[in-house]
Design a protein around this motif. Structure first.
Motif, PDB file in Angstrom:
ATOM      1  N   THR A  25       0.998  -1.067  -0.073  1.00  0.00           N
ATOM      2  CA  THR A  25       0.091  -0.230  -0.496  1.00  0.00           C
ATOM      3  C   THR A  25       0.810   1.070   0.437  1.00  0.00           C
ATOM      4  O   THR A  25       0.641   1.920  -0.474  1.00  0.00           O
ATOM      5  CB  THR A  25      -1.049   0.327   1.034  1.00  0.00           C
ATOM      6  N   VAL A 127      -6.130   6.873   4.730  1.00  0.00           N
ATOM      7  CA  VAL A 127      -6.396   6.082   3.424  1.00  0.00           C
ATOM      8  C   VAL A 127      -6.219   4.813   4.299  1.00  0.00           C
ATOM      9  O   VAL A 127      -5.112   4.927   5.514  1.00  0.00           O
ATOM     10  CB  VAL A 127      -5.534   5.837   1.729  1.00  0.00           C
ATOM     11  N   SER A 130      -5.464  -2.144   3.272  1.00  0.00           N
ATOM     12  CA  SER A 130      -6.139  -3.353   3.265  1.00  0.00           C
ATOM     13  C   SER A 130      -6.323  -4.473   4.427  1.00  0.00           C
ATOM     14  O   SER A 130      -5.696  -4.022   5.965  1.00  0.00           O
ATOM     15  CB  SER A 130      -5.848  -4.231   2.211  1.00  0.00           C
ATOM     16  N   SER A 157     -11.312   4.345   1.689  1.00  0.00           N
ATOM     17  CA  SER A 157     -11.336   3.069   2.031  1.00  0.00           C
ATOM     18  C   SER A 157     -10.555   2.327   0.667  1.00  0.00           C
ATOM     19  O   SER A 157     -10.881   2.292   0.378  1.00  0.00           O
ATOM     20  CB  SER A 157     -12.166   2.304   2.522  1.00  0.00           C
ATOM     21  N   TYR A 158      -9.494   1.649   1.154  1.00  0.00           N
ATOM     22  CA  TYR A 158      -8.769   0.861  -0.353  1.00  0.00           C
ATOM     23  C   TYR A 158      -8.533  -1.006  -0.047  1.00  0.00           C
ATOM     24  O   TYR A 158      -7.949  -1.067   1.224  1.00  0.00           O
ATOM     25  CB  TYR A 158      -7.026   1.374  -0.520  1.00  0.00           C
ATOM     26  N   SER A 186     -13.501   1.548  -1.149  1.00  0.00           N
ATOM     27  CA  SER A 186     -13.591   0.252  -2.141  1.00  0.00           C
ATOM     28  C   SER A 186     -13.606  -1.032  -0.449  1.00  0.00           C
ATOM     29  O   SER A 186     -12.669  -0.767  -0.079  1.00  0.00           O
ATOM     30  CB  SER A 186     -12.638   0.436  -2.929  1.00  0.00           C
ATOM     31  N   VAL A 207     -11.863  -4.326  -5.585  1.00  0.00           N
ATOM     32  CA  VAL A 207     -10.336  -3.650  -5.030  1.00  0.00           C
ATOM     33  C   VAL A 207      -9.594  -5.135  -5.629  1.00  0.00           C
ATOM     34  O   VAL A 207     -10.330  -6.305  -4.643  1.00  0.00           O
ATOM     35  CB  VAL A 207      -9.338  -2.824  -5.686  1.00  0.00           C
ATOM     36  N   PRO A 210      -4.016  -5.567  -1.714  1.00  0.00           N
ATOM     37  CA  PRO A 210      -2.617  -4.299  -2.147  1.00  0.00           C
ATOM     38  C   PRO A 210      -1.298  -4.923  -2.635  1.00  0.00           C
ATOM     39  O   PRO A 210      -0.446  -4.590  -3.756  1.00  0.00           O
ATOM     40  CB  PRO A 210      -2.552  -3.459  -0.822  1.00  0.00           C
ATOM     41  N   SER A 379      -8.119  -1.389 -10.479  1.00  0.00           N
ATOM     42  CA  SER A 379      -7.645  -1.239  -8.831  1.00  0.00           C
ATOM     43  C   SER A 379      -6.932  -0.088  -8.998  1.00  0.00           C
ATOM     44  O   SER A 379      -7.120   0.925  -7.797  1.00  0.00           O
ATOM     45  CB  SER A 379      -6.799  -2.136  -8.459  1.00  0.00           C
ATOM     46  N   LEU A 383      -7.475   4.099  -7.360  1.00  0.00           N
ATOM     47  CA  LEU A 383      -6.983   4.285  -6.073  1.00  0.00           C
ATOM     48  C   LEU A 383      -6.170   5.697  -6.722  1.00  0.00           C
ATOM     49  O   LEU A 383      -6.340   6.696  -5.991  1.00  0.00           O
ATOM     50  CB  LEU A 383      -5.546   3.832  -5.723  1.00  0.00           C
TER      51      LEU A 383
END
Length: 394
Positions: A25, A127, A130, A157-158, A186, A207, A210, A379, A383
């Motif tokens: 990430t 952020v 994950s 949110s990733y 996400s 997504v 990472p 993905s 981002l």
């Protein structure tokens, strides 16, 4: 250099998947030319730990949840009475600490109620990374919710995971409230989309984890050209306690002549871990973990990230379910989603298959690699748009 991005991620756990997804990430966002800082959780962890303990005590009669946490203290017990074991666990922990010091740039350590002070005018976004950061216990702990981050700072949110197929009803309103403050959401699993769309009228994106944002060549740069194990071997990375999985590996690998290499007692002390492997390793850094996967003939695991890195390196592997599907603490949903997305369901082994016997076989990655490239592209796009100036993503 653009602005600054703060990361609320798990960089501190002695878990290979957690720390490597956190590294990925940070690396990817840094490549977007942001100044990236990971929020130092030294003080925060002490505060949230108390909240989590209270959560599990309140859920005492949900035996899967409560005893799942109690099992983790078996390592502490054996450290007290076994000097050699204690030394081995200390070496493992040091390998993680050293890796973290090398790879992560941390902010000042502040208590939870003061992390808003980190959000000065240079900060473009915060952020949430994950991993299973929206498990019910983490929602109650109230850090990965970003509730302490000011309204004027973009919240993203990733690939954050709930780790469950269904959110407890009593947490639905609380979850909707904190998610409503996010500009971009996400998740890593389709089940996460179902959970959020049930409680919130907001667009949610699917997504990849990472770790999948980096391809095999990028991860290969983290691996030494020198093999840790010279002989041909199979690598076992088990987090669960199912002794049948260990026995199965020993029975099927015995016909090949390969050595069995394992990383014993990762999350709890498991007697079976001392009985089936030829080589047991403790002093293994996250980079060396990748080395063990990359050079293995086969991988056997019950780990999500053990499976992911096997896929990234196009390895022959088999994954077992760590939990029974009716277990309240089960996080099987992330495995189901991963294998469904890449069409690898046959590599997810059910316990009922263990008695039938099976032959080791090779995987054809041609179609899988195409799917990886496609979800990686989508993905990256999410981002980039979330961190940039464009708003047509949402």
């Amino acid at each position: 250099m653009r602005g600054m991005v703060l990361l609320a991620i798990v960089y501190y756990q002695p878990n290979y998947g957690s720390i490597l997804q956190a590294y990925a990430t940070q690396k990817v966002i840094s490549e977007f030319d942001f100044n990236v800082r990971t929020i130092d959780c030294t003080i925060i962890n002490k505060q949230t730990k108390r909240k989590k303990i209270l959560y599990y005590i309140r859920n005492f009669f949900h035996k899967d949840l409560f005893w799942g946490q109690i099992k983790k203290y078996t390592i502490l017990f054996h450290k007290i009475f076994d000097k050699d074991f204690r030394h081995s666990i200390i070496l493992r922990k040091k390998a993680f600490i050293d890796y973290g010091k090398e790879k992560f740039c941390l902010t000042q350590a502040l208590p939870l109620n003061k992390i808003a002070q980190l959000c000065n005018d240079k900060v473009d976004a915060v952020v949430v990374g994950s991993d299973q950061l929206w498990l019910p216990s983490n929602i109650v702990a109230d850090y990965f919710t970003l509730n302490q981050i000011p309204d004027n700072v973009k919240k993203i949110s990733y690939g954050t995971s709930f780790g469950l197929n269904k959110l407890p009803v009593k947490l639905e309103k609380r979850t909707a409230d904190f998610l409503n403050r996010f500009e971009y959401i996400s998740v890593r699993e389709k089940s996460g989309i179902d959970i959020i769309t049930k409680i919130l009228n907001k667009k949610v994106f699917l997504v990849c984890d990472p770790t999948l944002l980096l391809d095999d060549k990028e991860w290969k740069q983290e691996i030494s050209d020198k093999r840790i194990i010279r002989d041909k071997y199979v690598f076992c990375y088990f987090l669960g306690s199912n002794s049948k999985h260990r026995k199965f590996v020993k029975s099927i690998v015995g016909k090949t002549g390969y050595k069995i290499v394992n990383l014993p007692h990762m999350e709890e002390y498991i007697i079976a871990d001392d009985k089936y492997a030829d080589i047991s390793l403790y002093d293994i850094s996250p980079s060396e973990f990748l080395n063990l996967i990359y050079y293995a003939e086969y991988i056997f695991t019950d780990s999500f990230h053990g499976s992911v890195f096997s896929i990234i390196f196009n390895k022959n592997f088999y994954t077992f379910r760590r939990f029974k599907n009716n277990c309240e603490a089960s996080t099987n949903t992330r495995l189901d989603n991963l294998f469904e997305i890449f069409g690898l369901q046959k590599r997810l082994i059910e316990d009922r298959q263990l008695e039938k016997g099976m032959q080791l076989s090779n995987l054809n990655y041609e179609i899988v690699n195409k799917k990886i490239k496609e979800i990686r592209r989508k993905s990256y796009d999410f981002l980039y748009r979330a961190l940039g100036e464009e708003n047509d993503c949402c």
